[in-house]
Design an enzyme around this catalytic site. Structure first.
Site, PDB file in Angstrom:
ATOM      1  N   ASP A  33       0.839  -1.193   0.000  1.00  0.00           N
ATOM      2  CA  ASP A  33       0.000   0.000   0.000  1.00  0.00           C
ATOM      3  C   ASP A  33       0.873   1.242   0.000  1.00  0.00           C
ATOM      4  O   ASP A  33       2.070   1.199   0.313  1.00  0.00           O
ATOM      5  CB  ASP A  33      -1.008  -0.019   1.145  1.00  0.00           C
ATOM      6  CG  ASP A  33      -0.363   0.165   2.518  1.00  0.00           C
ATOM      7  OD1 ASP A  33       0.862   0.348   2.583  1.00  0.00           O
ATOM      8  OD2 ASP A  33      -1.095   0.114   3.511  1.00  0.00           O
TER       9      ASP A  33
ATOM     10  N   ASN B   4      -4.087  12.805   0.368  1.00  0.00           N
ATOM     11  CA  ASN B   4      -5.452  13.322   0.186  1.00  0.00           C
ATOM     12  C   ASN B   4      -5.657  14.641   0.933  1.00  0.00           C
ATOM     13  O   ASN B   4      -6.269  15.586   0.408  1.00  0.00           O
ATOM     14  CB  ASN B   4      -6.464  12.288   0.676  1.00  0.00           C
ATOM     15  CG  ASN B   4      -6.692  11.177  -0.333  1.00  0.00           C
ATOM     16  OD1 ASN B   4      -6.528  11.388  -1.538  1.00  0.00           O
ATOM     17  ND2 ASN B   4      -7.048  10.012   0.154  1.00  0.00           N
TER      18      ASN B   4
ATOM     19  N   ASP C  92      -6.478  10.154  -6.275  1.00  0.00           N
ATOM     20  CA  ASP C  92      -6.907   9.240  -7.342  1.00  0.00           C
ATOM     21  C   ASP C  92      -5.810   9.058  -8.387  1.00  0.00           C
ATOM     22  O   ASP C  92      -5.571   7.944  -8.865  1.00  0.00           O
ATOM     23  CB  ASP C  92      -8.172   9.771  -8.011  1.00  0.00           C
ATOM     24  CG  ASP C  92      -9.382   9.675  -7.100  1.00  0.00           C
ATOM     25  OD1 ASP C  92      -9.288   8.960  -6.077  1.00  0.00           O
ATOM     26  OD2 ASP C  92     -10.405  10.321  -7.396  1.00  0.00           O
TER      27      ASP C  92
ATOM     28  N   GLU D  76      -5.969   2.106  -0.525  1.00  0.00           N
ATOM     29  CA  GLU D  76      -4.649   2.250  -1.147  1.00  0.00           C
ATOM     30  C   GLU D  76      -3.858   0.953  -1.133  1.00  0.00           C
ATOM     31  O   GLU D  76      -2.666   0.947  -1.425  1.00  0.00           O
ATOM     32  CB  GLU D  76      -3.847   3.346  -0.419  1.00  0.00           C
ATOM     33  CG  GLU D  76      -3.367   2.976   0.976  1.00  0.00           C
ATOM     34  CD  GLU D  76      -4.400   3.229   2.052  1.00  0.00           C
ATOM     35  OE1 GLU D  76      -4.010   3.326   3.226  1.00  0.00           O
ATOM     36  OE2 GLU D  76      -5.606   3.351   1.718  1.00  0.00           O
TER      37      GLU D  76
END
Length: 748
Positions: free
Chosen positions: A455, A463, A472, A498
């Site tokens: 991840d 974010n 994204d 993620e």
């Protein structure tokens, strides 16, 4: 009703009631005698037939002369060759003093022995070099075509047999005939020699003529195998003597000029007529083919269209009357592959069926009645005759344009159902299915496979700092990087958020770790515009399939490896698990004996194992086993630990309705010192069902065996024969502190 024959210039008519020649006959005789007096030179090719030749053909064949003239119109060199062979055989028969009926039959057979070449395509007859295999098949087929033509109009089998056995070798090694040597008709043996001699001494389109002496030497070299040795000797002697047997031969040709004599070999033979070999033989079959939903097309050996049903008319917009009897070509329907490329001879299934006898079913595109290209399923089947040779082919065309559209829709729906909409990778549900399938297959084959879970580091910070669109884009970039590095057989999936997973079949842990390291290094070096030119990092956990693993245990172990990577500072690759390659040494007794070696009735399995690690490291490995199998620790003593596994994640559930069998694992530890002074650990393992009266003992034993294999893999342990357990005087507080610290470190 009788009809008086009408005279034509140069035509011979018999006198009524008598076989004596008339004035016109005498004129014809003089012409033929003049022809007979002319010397014949090897290698000479007739440019045209003179009146004597035409009269000679009419005298010998009568109403069947039309067959010979049709051959002459089809391929003049073949007709000239047949006439020369007939003259040669007639003179030779006279020299051998054969019976008149034998000479009659030999002359007719010689004139018509190549009549089957009327069924050979012109491009084959005029080919200047060696024929390819498929064209040679057409040429070989001319023999059967000739016999079929003659069977329809020849009265009696004698002449047909002479032509059939003409192609047979004297020793029976070739020709596929039921006779050999002296059982072959003498006329057929003579015809074979004269046929070969003329072919060698005349220029052919594919080679130059040989000399007379060389041709006779070739006949002698094949005497006893292909040719009758006694007849070869006589034929060569006759050619060497160069005596004039022509007068006798000519007199025989003109022995009888009556049409009745010439026509005695010929009549309409309904039994031999077989002009519709490829058509249906009954009204029921014809109706079935004509009204079948799929287009059906019949072709003969020469690719001529002999059948075209109503469905073919509807599909193509071409009427049956328009195409029947015409040559089949792929351009007729605009036949092409699914990409629209024209078919070559090698890729044309129709030619492959006729030339090579290969049946095929493939997707093609054709031009339909609306002049649009549609996809069809083409089933091409060779038609085999009673002699085992191909006589044509059938083509069945099924319009699949609607089905193809449905298949595309189903494929699109399946793609959307199994893909993550943002990254395009496999989604969680499809990954779970693929993981279970991979583990089951590789465990059965005892082959290595690996799982990589990873991840993005500090994804929440991305974010929060740059916004969700930047997050994204980071996910999309990372997904593309995973797909770029993954092998073609690997499954790359978005696990959630993620987190991503790569399933690596046929891949050991070391190779999977190398793959993960390559991805990690490249990701850290990629600047992202969405992150202001900065790069991002990711952490990786890698593990390999171990004995007793299930889809849950291998994924949980990979997740623990990922957790360790994060605890050690992130942006690293951590691998845990020994895989299937750990050697199992010690007890070599049969697994069946070891499986059921129990002391107490309620115990399913009991084993003694050693691991080459000290006690505290063995406890760390047990911690991973507890986490991956979702075990519940029920009791911890000074030298042992007891845990319960409810069985939900265990294998061997035959049906989804099967209830899992809860198992109790009792592990007793004993530290030992090896000869080299290193600290090892002895483990006594006991597995029993939680309920002593559980009637599903057979399933429980299988599950216990898988648990034992998995535990052995986690401990990297091996079995040994000594099952005694040493006493540990370390105290309860020491054991409790180690196990307590192990449990407190578990956060997932």
């Amino acid at each position: 009703m009788s009809m008086e024959p009408t005279s034509k210039p140069g035509e011979i008519q018999p006198s009524e009631g008598s076989l004596q020649p008339t004035d016109s006959q005498i004129h014809a005789i003089s012409n033929l005698i003049a022809w007979a007096d002319e010397p014949e030179y090897p290698g000479q090719v007739d440019q045209e037939f003179d009146d004597s030749d035409n009269q000679l053909i009419q005298v010998s064949l009568g109403i069947a002369s039309g067959l010979f003239y049709a051959l002459q119109a089809k391929h003049f060199p073949t007709a000239s060759h047949s006439l020369r062979v007939a003259k040669m055989c007639s003179r030779w028969a006279t020299d051998l003093e054969l019976e008149p009926f034998q000479r009659d039959q030999l002359e007719v057979a010689a004139l018509l022995h190549d009549i089957g070449k009327m069924g050979v395509p012109d491009y084959v007859l005029t080919c200047p070099g060696k024929l390819p295999a498929e064209e040679q098949t057409l040429m070989d087929r001319s023999k059967e075509i000739g016999l079929e033509i003659l069977s329809a109009c020849c009265d009696g089998e004698e002449i047909i047999d002479l032509i059939r056995y003409n192609f047979a070798w004297y020793d029976g090694s070739r020709g596929n005939c039921d006779r050999k040597k002296d059982s072959l008709p003498i006329e057929a043996r003579m015809l074979a020699i004269a046929d070969a001699y003329d072919s060698m001494t005349v220029d052919q389109i594919f080679r130059r003529a040989r000399s007379k002496d060389r041709a006779m030497a070739e006949l002698v070299s094949f005497a006893g195998t292909q040719f009758d040795p006694e007849l070869v000797g006589h034929f060569c002697e006759l050619q060497s003597r160069n005596q004039s047997a022509e007068n006798g031969a000519t007199r025989h040709w003109l022995r009888v000029l009556s049409p009745d004599e010439a026509n005695k070999h010929w009549r309409l033979n309904q039994a031999g007529v077989n002009l519709s070999r490829l058509r249906a033989t009954s009204a029921y079959q014809d109706s079935l083919v004509r009204h079948i939903h799929d287009a059906v097309i019949y072709l003969d050996l020469n690719l001529a269209i002999v059948g075209w049903n109503q469905a073919a008319e509807r599909l193509t917009g071409i009427n049956r009357e328009t195409v029947e009897g015409h040559q089949w070509t792929s351009e007729l329907l605009g036949l092409a592959d699914q990409q629209g490329r024209s078919l070559s001879q090698k890729s044309d299934p129709v030619r492959q069926a006729i030339m090579g006898g290969a049946q095929s079913m493939t997707r093609l595109s054709i031009r339909n009645a609306d002049n649009k290209f549609v996809t069809v399923a083409a089933h091409v089947v060779p038609v085999i005759g009673e002699d085992g040779k191909a006589i044509g082919a059938t083509i069945q065309l099924h319009d699949t344009s609607g089905m193809e559209s449905l298949e595309e829709q189903i494929e699109s729906l399946h793609y959307r159902a199994t893909r993550d909409p943002l990254t395009g990778l496999v989604n969680r549900a499809e990954m779970d299915r693929s993981l279970a399938e991979m583990v089951d297959r590789h465990a059965t084959l005892n082959k290595a496979c690996s799982v990589i879970i990873c991840d993005i580091d500090f994804f929440k910070k991305i974010n929060d700092t740059y916004g969700h669109p930047a997050g994204d884009e980071a996910l999309i970039v990372f997904a593309k990087l995973l797909e770029t590095h993954a092998r073609s057989a690997d499954v790359t999936a978005r696990y959630g958020g993620e987190e991503f997973v790569i399933l690596c079949p046929n891949c050991d842990g070391q190779s999977a770790s190398s793959l993960a390291e390559a991805i990690r290094a490249e990701l850290a070096a990629i600047p992202l515009s969405a992150l202001g030119g900065k790069s991002m990092t990711a952490s990786f956990g890698v593990t390999e399939l171990q004995r007793g693993d299930t889809a849950d245990t291998i994924l949980n172990r990979a997740d623990r490896a990922l957790l360790q990577s994060k605890e050690m500072g992130r942006n690293i690759v951590t691998q845990i698990g020994g895989g299937l390659s750990e050697p199992v040494i010690g007890d070599r007794r049969h697994w069946w004996h070891r499986m059921f070696m129990s002391i107490e009735p309620e115990v399913l399995l009991k084993r003694a194992m050693k691991t080459r690690v000290p006690l505290n490291l063995a406890v760390e490995k047990i911690r991973g086993f507890v986490a991956d199998h979702r075990a519940a620790v029920s009791e911890v003593k000074e030298d042992s630990i007891k845990m319960v596994i409810d069985g939900e994640s265990l294998p061997m559930q035959r049906r989804s309705s099967d209830r899992a069998v809860p198992l109790i694992l009792d592990l007793q530890f004993s530290p030992i010192t090896a000869e080299n002074g290193s600290q090892h650990t002895k483990v006594q393992i006991s597995i029993s069902p939680r309920r002593n009266r559980d009637r599903r003992k057979r399933d429980a034993i299988e599950r216990a065996r898988h648990i034992l294999q998995s535990l052995q893999s986690y401990l990297v342990a091996y079995e040994f024969v000594d099952t005694t357990v040493a006493t540990i005087d370390e105290g309860t507080s020491w054991w409790s502190r180690i196990w307590g610290r192990s449990k407190s470190g578990e956060s997932r």
